[in-house]
Enzyme design. Structure first.
Site, PDB file in Angstrom:
ATOM      1  CD  GLU A  43      90.959 126.519  16.395  1.00  0.00           C
ATOM      2  OE1 GLU A  43      91.803 125.668  16.027  1.00  0.00           O
ATOM      3  OE2 GLU A  43      90.350 126.448  17.473  1.00  0.00           O
TER       4      GLU A  43
ATOM      5  CB  CYS B  40      82.632 120.266  19.668  1.00  0.00           C
ATOM      6  SG  CYS B  40      80.852 119.990  19.708  1.00  0.00           S
TER       7      CYS B  40
ATOM      8  N   GLY C 286      82.920 103.363  26.468  1.00  0.00           N
ATOM      9  CA  GLY C 286      82.339 104.642  26.853  1.00  0.00           C
ATOM     10  C   GLY C 286      81.523 105.250  25.738  1.00  0.00           C
TER      11      GLY C 286
ATOM     12  CB  VAL D 211      93.755  96.339  25.132  1.00  0.00           C
ATOM     13  CG1 VAL D 211      94.651  96.436  23.899  1.00  0.00           C
ATOM     14  CG2 VAL D 211      92.328  95.986  24.730  1.00  0.00           C
TER      15      VAL D 211
ATOM     16  CG  HIS E 228      47.941 111.753  24.575  1.00  0.00           C
ATOM     17  ND1 HIS E 228      48.675 110.644  24.930  1.00  0.00           N
ATOM     18  CD2 HIS E 228      46.951 111.323  23.735  1.00  0.00           C
ATOM     19  CE1 HIS E 228      48.139 109.570  24.349  1.00  0.00           C
ATOM     20  NE2 HIS E 228      47.095 109.967  23.623  1.00  0.00           N
TER      21      HIS E 228
END
Length: 464
Positions: free
Chosen positions: A33, A42, A180, A235, A443
């Site tokens: 990384e 994320c 989206g 666009v 419930h």
């Protein structure tokens, strides 16, 4: 130079889950990384920070619109944008530090830097080359440009989702290019914060691929909340101005040219695989026509010992899809039978109300000629939803007309992203709508709406 059983490139949800699972299965594992923190897009500039802002802005909405109705009297809070951003950063840090802890706990080595693959079984990070029996590419995705348009993202006025999470101030006006998930979530955040948001979508409706009935209701509810929509618009250009930017677009039905002046433009036209710098061309890794890494059913690329998962391969670009693939490839490499059921991968839009889906839509069933029955139930009939001012939306359950087997579910309403998993589990076990209908639900809960929709596949819902 170190020798590993597995080196994973990328520490997003697919990469870090794969690394941890590999280590759990006894494989000597490293994860590459280049960011200063783990978690990929994320955790750093995607799912987690956007959900933090969605949560904060929803609390503001509740204070402004619903507190007084519940007898909570007082001035609605004002927005301290810098402190809200600090809250978002705290959420990021808590999650990324958590991944770092899990790496240490499971003895996964973090190779800090950006990776390339000079040859099969070799991963170069900085000046060092490491050997690995298996290399897994999990390098994720990046924001895609507007197709065929002259749009330059500067992350100041014309921003991607990354820049939209770090604006210096709340804009008065914003154009969102793309209807989206990402555009609607961030557009929803800024609308709640007082921004005049206009969504410009190329297609004739928002959320492409979503159940048409749900998408129509979703757009109606978002308009009620203050978002504006221009659909069927292409666009062509975004031009920086002294006061912000001008969006140039044309209506597809008649080519009528239009412009929109705004403070900020958010480009949210999807994402594309992030594979630059890996050396895939020289290595001979085959790509699909859409630029994704081509893999077989066991995530093998065209190069022996090199695998790929997540956003860099075909399929929905979802963190949990990548996680499932990370688990599967880890188990395959350890000699087990890793598997992903691609028919049961939920999708969620974290606006308010939330939108969630799994399985096939009504339109897909009709196109395939599948005979179905549909059970529907409105949250207006759910006691908990009415008490919590969350009665907008409905549950739509799709079952096979002959076998009653559940084929899909689409929910727009409160906690839809959590409710959908009841159907995911049911589908994994091949359950019928009647199975769901005969399962006792507590419930008062939102989940009763799921049972009522299942009942509607039979003799009818009780509270409809």
């Amino acid at each position: 130079m170190a020798q590993y059983d597995v080196i994973i490139i990328g520490s997003g949800p697919g990469g870090y889950v794969c690394a941890i699972r590999c280590a759990q299965l006894g494989l000597k594992t490293a994860c590459v990384e280049g960011r200063d923190t783990l978690g990929g897009t994320c955790l750093n500039v995607g799912c987690i920070p956007s959900k933090a802002l969605l949560h904060a802005s929803h609390q503001l909405h509740e204070a402004q619109h619903n507190f007084a109705r519940m007898g909570l009297i007082g001035d609605a809070p004002s927005v301290d944008w810098s402190r809200m951003l600090d809250y978002k950063r705290d959420a990021i840090e808590a999650n990324t530090k958590g991944i770092e802890f899990l790496f240490k706990k499971n003895k996964v080595d973090w190779l800090k830097g950006w990776a390339s693959i000079p040859a099969a079984g070799k991963v170069r990070v900085g000046d060092e080359t490491h050997d690995a029996k298996h290399v897994v590419i999990a390098s994720g995705s990046e924001s895609a440009p507007v197709p065929g348009a002259d749009v330059t993202v500067d992350e100041e006025v014309v921003v991607s989702s990354t820049g939209a999470l770090e604006l210096s101030e709340i804009p008065r006006t914003m154009a969102v290019i793309g209807g989206g998930v990402i555009g609607l979530e961030l557009g929803s955040v800024y609308t709640r914060l007082g921004t005049d948001v206009t969504v410009i979508e190329y297609l004739d409706g928002i959320t492409p691929g979503q159940d048409a009935e749900v998408a129509k209701q979703f757009q109606k509810l978002l308009k009620k909340q203050g978002l504006s929509f221009v659909t069927g618009a292409a666009v062509s250009k975004v031009e920086r101005t002294d006061d912000g930017a001008t969006v140039h677009y044309a209506m597809r039905k008649d080519d009528a040219a239009k412009t929109l002046d705004v403070d900020v433009v958010l480009v949210a036209t999807g994402r594309r695989p992030n594979t630059d710098g890996l050396g895939l061309d020289a290595l001979g890794v085959s790509l699909t026509n859409r630029g994704q890494i081509a893999v077989d059913d066991h995530y093998k690329t065209s190069v022996e010992g090199v695998y790929a998962i997540g956003d860099v391969i075909e399929g929905p670009m979802l963190a949990h899809k990548a996680e499932d693939e990370g688990m599967a490839i880890a188990e395959i490499l350890a000699g087990q039978a890793g598997h992903v059921n691609y028919g049961v991968i939920p999708g969620v839009i974290y606006t308010h109300p939330e939108v969630a889906s799994v399985g096939i839509t009504q339109e897909q069933a009709e196109e395939a000629g599948t005979k179905i029955k549909i059970g529907k139930f409105s949250f207006m009939g759910n006691g908990r939803a009415k008490a919590n001012f969350a009665a907008d939306g409905f549950v739509k359950l799709i079952a096979d007309a002959e076998t009653d087997r559940i084929l899909g579910c689409h929910v727009i309403g409160p906690m839809a992203g959590d409710l959908i998993h009841e159907v995911c589990v049911a589908m994994e076990f091949g359950a019928a709508a009647e199975d769901l209908a005969r399962t006792c639900h507590a419930h008062p809960t939102y989940s009763e709406a799921m049972r009522e929709a299942a009942l509607d596949c039979g003799d009818g819902a009780i509270h409809a």
